[in-house]
Design an enzyme around this catalytic site. Structure first.
Site, PDB file in Angstrom:
ATOM      1  N   HIS A  58       0.826  -1.218   0.000  1.00  0.00           N
ATOM      2  CA  HIS A  58       0.000   0.000   0.000  1.00  0.00           C
ATOM      3  C   HIS A  58       0.857   1.263   0.000  1.00  0.00           C
ATOM      4  O   HIS A  58       0.461   2.277   0.586  1.00  0.00           O
ATOM      5  CB  HIS A  58      -0.946   0.031   1.206  1.00  0.00           C
ATOM      6  N   SER A  63      14.948  21.177 -16.406  1.00  0.00           N
ATOM      7  CA  SER A  63      13.741  21.954 -16.647  1.00  0.00           C
ATOM      8  C   SER A  63      14.120  23.213 -17.420  1.00  0.00           C
ATOM      9  O   SER A  63      15.199  23.757 -17.242  1.00  0.00           O
ATOM     10  CB  SER A  63      13.116  22.325 -15.304  1.00  0.00           C
ATOM     11  N   LYS A  85      16.186  21.435 -11.295  1.00  0.00           N
ATOM     12  CA  LYS A  85      15.568  20.140 -11.563  1.00  0.00           C
ATOM     13  C   LYS A  85      16.478  19.134 -12.258  1.00  0.00           C
ATOM     14  O   LYS A  85      17.219  19.469 -13.170  1.00  0.00           O
ATOM     15  CB  LYS A  85      14.299  20.323 -12.422  1.00  0.00           C
ATOM     16  N   GLU A 108       9.919   7.962 -16.889  1.00  0.00           N
ATOM     17  CA  GLU A 108       8.528   8.395 -17.098  1.00  0.00           C
ATOM     18  C   GLU A 108       8.051   8.064 -18.502  1.00  0.00           C
ATOM     19  O   GLU A 108       6.898   7.671 -18.714  1.00  0.00           O
ATOM     20  CB  GLU A 108       8.409   9.906 -16.869  1.00  0.00           C
TER      21      GLU A 108
END
Ligand code: ARG
Length: 458
Positions: A156, A277, A283, A290
């Site tokens: 979980h 970024s 970043k 992804e």
């Protein structure tokens, strides 16, 4: 331009239909397989004395020349010639004249296209197996290198019990080994030659189908001509197995994204696989992982396209089937690039022992071991569960961890706690105790590393 099938037509094809129905802009990927099929077909026609040696020699020469043109990028695929098969045949006419008309004896594009697709898929599956083995090998390599590193395992998304980092890596190896098996099974059913099925009913020429199949490297022949020209199961199975593989890669990448973020920092992703970024100078984003996660969606879409396209098509060939190609090509391309990126991600993982240990300190992840301890002292598991639950609650109230508790405090939760409980309170002891087959104890994980390494050699 005159079409090969224009004999019964008075009118030419509408330009709009030509554009709508052409497939050569994408099925040209099958060109070399189409040529191989043509050469084997000519050889068979010749052997079965359906065409003469002289014509056969001319055709072969022409086909070989076309192969050269294609390999050199000089072949001009023309959309008005519809598909790859017609483009090759039309070019053959230009090169050798009338003899080219004999190539299509006893065959149809209906059995040809599916033959080309089978040959193509066999190559793809072989390539895919290599990439899968490399990725699995990389997982095993990292598991071996970092054997002993402890991290929390989650359920979980909450810290649950300690596990070895290597055990976590090998969970993905296990999924990918099943993917290899699935692809292997798809290969078996793909490895059948449909040539000789004709348009739908078989051929009149008594072609030696077994010879034809052998010369194309197929293990056998298909058994029903109607089914053979309208069967796309092998492609659906490929994309279906591919979807499961993408699902595994997506889950792996999700964990790479999640567990590498600042709050966890279990590992650092290789900088060469991250991007920055355009606005925020701070970043370092895990775009590679992804994108693999995102691209899994495309492959699932490919599967749905194929299923929906096939559903409701009557026997035998229907032009709908032409729509199979972009889906399977997209699937193959996406699988290949995703497997390569996933391998680089794994190879570049730099785990952070301290960050993993830090994370193990929260969430009372030894609670189950404490309950098991009480069971060994004679308590029923449910009662032990309750007792440790009380302990967790009181720790939460006082802001303490198990390690901070005195024996007295333990005994307040259950009289069954003895001095030896303090010894038990270690991550290492928890891991070591999971020594059964499939468990996270180092000895067992070492065995699994060995097993996985041996499997990827095959
Ligand atoms: N381009 C077609 C396809 O991919 C080849 C078969 C065409 N057959 C036909 N009867 N029109 O399905």
């Amino acid at each position: 331009m005159k079409k090969a099938w224009s004999g019964r037509f008075k009118q030419g094809t509408d330009r709009k239909l030509e554009q709508f129905s052409e497939s050569v802009s994408y099925d040209q990927r099958l060109a070399l397989y189409d040529l191989r099929s043509g050469l084997a077909h000519i050889e068979t026609l010749c052997r079965n004395r359906i065409i003469g040696r002289a014509d056969a020699a001319k055709i072969k020469k022409g086909l070989n020349r076309i192969e050269g043109e294609i390999r050199e990028g000089k072949f001009r695929f023309r959309p008005e010639r519809e598909d790859v098969h017609m483009n090759i045949e039309a070019r053959l006419f230009e090169l050798i004249g009338e003899a080219a008309g004999k190539l299509h004896t006893g065959r149809s594009r209906n059995d040809l296209v599916v033959n080309d697709e089978r040959l193509w898929l066999k190559d793809q599956l072989r390539g895919m197996d290599g990439l899968l083995r490399e990725l699995i090998g990389e997982l095993a390599k990292q598991a071996e290198k970092h054997l002993g590193l402890i991290m929390p395992g989650f359920t979980h998304t909450r810290a649950a019990q300690p596990i070895l980092f290597s055990h976590w890596l090998l969970a993905y190896a296990e999924m990918l080994l099943r993917d290899r098996e699935r692809f292997g099974e798809v290969y078996q059913r793909t490895d059948l030659c449909p040539l000789g099925s004709g348009a739908l009913a078989g051929s009149n020429y008594g072609l030696d189908r077994t010879f034809l199949a052998k010369s194309l490297g197929f293990k056998g022949i298909t058994q029903n001509s109607l089914d053979a020209v309208s069967d796309r199961d092998f492609l659906i199975e490929f994309v279906s197995a591919g979807s499961i593989l993408m699902l595994h890669l997506s889950r792996l990448c999700e964990e790479l994204v999640w567990l590498s973020r600042d709050e966890f920092g279990f590992f650092e992703l290789s900088e060469s696989l991250c991007t920055g970024s355009s606005m925020m100078p701070n970043k370092k984003n895990p775009d590679s992982a992804e994108l693999v996660r995102g691209k899994s969606g495309r492959v699932f879409g490919d599967l749905v396209s194929l299923l929906a396209m096939m559903k409701g098509t009557p026997l035998a060939y229907n032009r709908d089937f032409q729509e199979d190609k972009e889906a399977v090509f997209d699937c193959a391309d996406t699988l290949k690039s995703s497997l390569e990126i996933a391998r680089l991600l794994i190879a570049g993982l730099r785990p952070d022992r301290e960050a993993m240990l830090r994370s193990c300190r929260s969430g009372f992840i030894l609670a189950t071991d404490l309950a098991d301890y009480l069971v060994k002292k004679g308590m029923g598991f449910r009662q032990a569960h309750q007792a440790v639950g009380r302990l967790v609650r009181s720790c939460e109230e006082t802001g303490k961890r198990f390690e901070d508790l005195s024996l007295k405090e333990f005994q307040a939760a259950s009289g069954n706690f003895g001095k030896d409980v303090l010894k038990l309170l270690s991550l290492e002891a928890s891991i070591k105790a999971k020594s059964g087959p499939g468990g996270t104890a180092a000895g067992e994980v070492r065995k699994q590393i060995k097993r996985v390494k041996a499997l990827v050699k095959k």
